[in-house]
Design an enzyme around this catalytic site. Structure first.
Site, short mmCIF file in Angstrom:
data_model
loop_
_atom_site.label_atom_id
_atom_site.label_comp_id
_atom_site.label_asym_id
_atom_site.label_seq_id
_atom_site.Cartn_x
_atom_site.Cartn_y
_atom_site.Cartn_z
N LEU A 1 0.78 -1.07 -0.06
CA LEU A 1 0.00 0.04 0.07
C LEU A 1 0.85 1.38 0.06
N LEU B 1 0.89 12.89 -18.30
CA LEU B 1 0.23 13.67 -19.08
C LEU B 1 -1.47 13.49 -18.72
N SER C 1 8.97 -2.25 -19.13
CA SER C 1 8.50 -1.10 -19.61
C SER C 1 9.34 -0.75 -21.07
N TYR D 1 15.27 4.02 -13.05
CA TYR D 1 13.99 3.40 -13.28
C TYR D 1 13.81 2.26 -14.13
N SER E 1 -0.91 2.80 -3.06
CA SER E 1 -2.34 2.44 -3.43
C SER E 1 -3.19 2.31 -2.02
N ARG F 1 10.93 19.12 -21.10
CA ARG F 1 11.12 18.55 -19.94
C ARG F 1 12.41 17.72 -20.03
N ASP G 1 13.22 13.81 -21.87
CA ASP G 1 12.40 13.40 -22.59
C ASP G 1 12.55 13.06 -24.08
N LYS H 1 14.26 -2.04 -14.40
CA LYS H 1 13.31 -2.77 -15.21
C LYS H 1 14.26 -3.99 -16.09
N ARG I 1 3.64 9.99 -28.20
CA ARG I 1 3.88 8.49 -27.33
C ARG I 1 2.69 7.62 -27.73
N PHE J 1 3.56 -7.02 -10.18
CA PHE J 1 3.22 -5.53 -10.58
C PHE J 1 4.27 -4.67 -9.70
N ASN K 1 2.69 3.65 -23.11
CA ASN K 1 2.14 4.49 -22.10
C ASN K 1 0.33 4.19 -21.36
P1 NAD Z 1 1.03 1.73 -9.17
O1 NAD Z 1 2.23 2.55 -8.31
O2 NAD Z 1 -0.15 2.09 -9.25
O3 NAD Z 1 0.98 0.23 -8.62
C1 NAD Z 1 2.29 -0.57 -7.87
C2 NAD Z 1 1.78 -1.10 -6.48
O4 NAD Z 1 2.87 -1.76 -6.14
C3 NAD Z 1 1.24 -0.18 -5.92
O5 NAD Z 1 0.12 -0.65 -5.06
C4 NAD Z 1 2.33 -0.33 -4.62
O6 NAD Z 1 1.89 0.22 -3.28
C5 NAD Z 1 2.82 -1.78 -4.81
N1 NAD Z 1 4.25 -1.94 -4.06
C6 NAD Z 1 5.55 -1.09 -4.45
N2 NAD Z 1 6.44 -1.37 -4.03
C7 NAD Z 1 6.10 -2.63 -3.42
C8 NAD Z 1 6.77 -3.71 -2.46
N3 NAD Z 1 8.08 -3.52 -2.34
N4 NAD Z 1 6.05 -4.41 -2.04
C9 NAD Z 1 4.62 -4.74 -2.16
N5 NAD Z 1 3.91 -3.81 -3.00
C10 NAD Z 1 4.69 -2.51 -3.36
O7 NAD Z 1 1.98 1.48 -10.50
P2 NAD Z 1 1.26 0.90 -11.87
O8 NAD Z 1 1.05 1.92 -12.85
O9 NAD Z 1 0.14 0.15 -11.63
O10 NAD Z 1 2.34 0.13 -12.35
C11 NAD Z 1 2.47 -1.53 -11.99
C12 NAD Z 1 3.90 -1.91 -12.55
O11 NAD Z 1 4.02 -1.48 -14.02
C13 NAD Z 1 5.05 -1.14 -11.94
O12 NAD Z 1 5.96 -2.12 -11.78
C14 NAD Z 1 5.49 -0.15 -12.98
O13 NAD Z 1 7.19 0.18 -12.93
C15 NAD Z 1 5.15 -1.09 -14.18
N6 NAD Z 1 5.01 0.10 -15.35
C16 NAD Z 1 4.23 1.07 -15.33
C17 NAD Z 1 3.86 2.06 -16.37
C18 NAD Z 1 3.12 3.33 -16.25
O14 NAD Z 1 3.21 4.10 -16.68
N7 NAD Z 1 2.08 3.00 -15.20
C19 NAD Z 1 4.48 1.82 -17.60
C20 NAD Z 1 5.50 0.67 -17.76
C21 NAD Z 1 5.64 -0.31 -16.59
C1 WQD Z 2 3.80 11.82 -22.22
C2 WQD Z 2 4.18 13.05 -23.17
C3 WQD Z 2 5.75 14.79 -22.10
C4 WQD Z 2 3.04 15.93 -18.49
C5 WQD Z 2 6.53 7.70 -18.44
C6 WQD Z 2 7.74 7.20 -18.15
C7 WQD Z 2 7.74 5.67 -18.73
C8 WQD Z 2 6.53 4.83 -18.52
C9 WQD Z 2 5.36 5.71 -18.79
C10 WQD Z 2 6.67 3.48 -16.69
C11 WQD Z 2 5.69 13.65 -23.07
C12 WQD Z 2 4.13 15.42 -22.13
C13 WQD Z 2 3.55 15.15 -19.80
C14 WQD Z 2 2.68 17.19 -18.59
C15 WQD Z 2 3.44 17.42 -20.88
N1 WQD Z 2 6.39 4.58 -17.10
N2 WQD Z 2 3.61 15.84 -20.94
N3 WQD Z 2 2.88 17.81 -19.68
O1 WQD Z 2 7.38 10.14 -20.12
O2 WQD Z 2 6.09 9.45 -22.19
O3 WQD Z 2 6.52 7.98 -19.97
O4 WQD Z 2 5.45 6.76 -18.32
O5 WQD Z 2 7.38 2.53 -17.00
O6 WQD Z 2 9.06 5.04 -18.15
O7 WQD Z 2 8.99 7.91 -18.34
O8 WQD Z 2 4.90 9.75 -20.12
O9 WQD Z 2 2.76 10.82 -19.54
O10 WQD Z 2 4.86 11.69 -18.43
O11 WQD Z 2 4.51 11.99 -20.88
O12 WQD Z 2 3.42 18.14 -22.00
O13 WQD Z 2 2.22 17.52 -17.68
O14 WQD Z 2 3.41 14.35 -22.49
O15 WQD Z 2 6.60 15.58 -22.33
O16 WQD Z 2 5.81 14.17 -24.37
P1 WQD Z 2 6.45 9.32 -20.52
P2 WQD Z 2 4.28 11.19 -19.44
#
Ligand code: NAD
Ligand code: WQD
Length: 336
Positions: free
Chosen positions: A33, A199, A124, A148, A36, A291, A294, A152, A230, A80, A178
């Site tokens: 948690l 975003l 990712s 980060y 979350s 940013r 990016d 991964k 994206r 996750f 994304n």
């Molecule tokens: P999220 O933060 O909503 O969910 C991750 C969950 O893991 C949370 O509920 C958090 O409480 C829990 N958590 C974190 N560390 C923990 C630990 N050590 N032990 C137990 N629970 C733990 O994130 P999400 O967007 O649902 O992402 C899920 C996974 O997908 C992550 O590994 C993230 O890196 C990966 N991912 C996310 C995105 C994205 O943009 N959302 C993109 C690519 C990959």
């Molecule tokens: C998307 C576009 C910004 C916010 C991130 C992580 C990546 C993956 C997914 C986990 C870009 C633009 C954003 C704002 C903006 N996560 N933007 N104003 O950076 O593509 O990916 O999330 O694995 O690892 O880096 O996603 O949603 O932040 O940005 O203009 O306030 O929106 O510059 O072009 P990003 P994002």
């Protein structure tokens, strides 16, 4: 199938649990948690009629993992749990490597101990770095640009090595592009703490009046309208990608890597327009400098997932915005 879902109360995990239950599988959630809320479980119950088993705990707790894997007779794991803020990973790399890499190692060792050999991992697209022209297939060279992304890629590598050492392992890395959107019920969605980094949640908070205007980070990129491009994927499409991957991989040895994206590039201004349409008002934005860190543009080549998993993203940008708006307008301050 009984499936341990680490991070199952998080954004992507909760949507995946809904689909696991709908498929007749039994998710058992372990989550600390840290990012979350426990009320997510009530919402999953409201949607599916089932409240998944939940254990509050950390994946770095080896004893707890072994207990849960054994007591719940777990057959496969979807992992996750992890930290995901790119900027924070630059300022706190040790925290990220500990949580994401060490946490995954503890999990894999506990799985080995308990003879649970099917693992699906949240990787990712960020592992690809920015050295290649889009679309990015799984063959694109990896070169993450922040801790980060490195964390991964390290876990992907550990999974590859483990699966070579022991053919009983079935390891799958899903490289998300994304993820955006929310369940169409509006009951579960993305609930970032503090100022959103991404975003879509930022746009949603502008729409609901929690933020004044979107800052568009850069309008001088070599893209059609100058803003970043994206590959956005609806979170329910992403969830169904996990079902497809688990169905394919369970009992199939090796390390399998799949991109999960739509294959389509969308710009920041296209998204701002689509969200304005969804919420019925023109959302204010200001043009701001780029940013740091990016990339101009990337999107997936999702061909492998399509041909091997028979999976493909189906939902449109309008679906993503409408569903995000339903979630945000029904829950203006996120989860209780
Ligand atoms: P999220 O933060 O909503 O969910 C991750 C969950 O893991 C949370 O509920 C958090 O409480 C829990 N958590 C974190 N560390 C923990 C630990 N050590 N032990 C137990 N629970 C733990 O994130 P999400 O967007 O649902 O992402 C899920 C996974 O997908 C992550 O590994 C993230 O890196 C990966 N991912 C996310 C995105 C994205 O943009 N959302 C993109 C690519 C990959
Ligand atoms: C998307 C576009 C910004 C916010 C991130 C992580 C990546 C993956 C997914 C986990 C870009 C633009 C954003 C704002 C903006 N996560 N933007 N104003 O950076 O593509 O990916 O999330 O694995 O690892 O880096 O996603 O949603 O932040 O940005 O203009 O306030 O929106 O510059 O072009 P990003 P994002």
């Amino acid at each position: 199938m009984r499936i341990l879902v680490t991070g199952g109360t998080g954004y992507i995990g909760s949507h995946t649990c809904v689909q696991l239950i709908e498929k007749g599988w039994q998710p058992v959630i372990i989550d600390s948690l840290v990012n979350s809320k426990i009320s997510v479980l009530d919402r999953i119950h409201q949607i599916t009629g089932t409240r998944p088993a939940f254990i509050e705990g950390d994946v770095r707790d080896a004893g707890l993992l072994q207990k849960v894997l054994t007591e719940h007779a777990i057959e496969a794991v979807i992992h996750f749990a992890g930290l995901k803020a790119v900027g924070e990973s630059v300022s706190m790399p040790l925290k990220y490597y500990d949580n994401n890499v060490h946490g995954s190692l503890v999990l894999m060792k506990a799985m080995k101990q308990c003879h649970v050999k099917t693992l699906v991992f949240s990787s990712s697209a960020t592992v690809y770095g920015d050295s290649s022209e889009p679309p990015w297939s799984e063959h694109v060279p990896t070169s993450p640009t922040n801790p980060y992304g490195q964390s991964k890629l390290m876990v992907d590598q550990i999974m590859a090595d483990a699966s070579i050492s022991d053919t009983a392992w079935s390891m799958t890395s899903l490289r998300y592009f994304n993820p955006v959107g929310a369940h169409p019920s509006g009951l579960i969605g993305e609930d970032p703490q503090g100022i959103p980094n991404n975003l879509m949640p930022f746009l949603a908070q502008v729409a609901v009046g929690r933020r004044e205007a979107l800052q568009v980070f850069g309008n001088d990129y070599p893209t059609p309208d100058g803003t970043g491009v994206r590959d956005y994927i609806h979170v329910t499409d992403l969830a169904s990608g996990h079902i497809a991957a688990l169905s394919y991989a369970h009992g199939r040895s090796g390390h399998h890597v799949f991109n999960l994206g739509s294959g389509q590039g969308i710009s920041v201004l296209q998204m701002q327009r689509a969200f304005s349409k969804a919420c019925g008002r023109d959302l204010p934005f200001v043009l701001s400098p780029r940013r740091a860190g990016d990339v101009a543009a990337y999107w997936a080549d999702p061909q492998r997932a399509q041909s091997t998993l028979n999976w493909q993203a189906k939902k449109s940008i309008d679906d993503m915005c409408q569903d995000t708006w339903r979630w945000q307008s029904q829950n203006p301050s996120g989860y209780p």
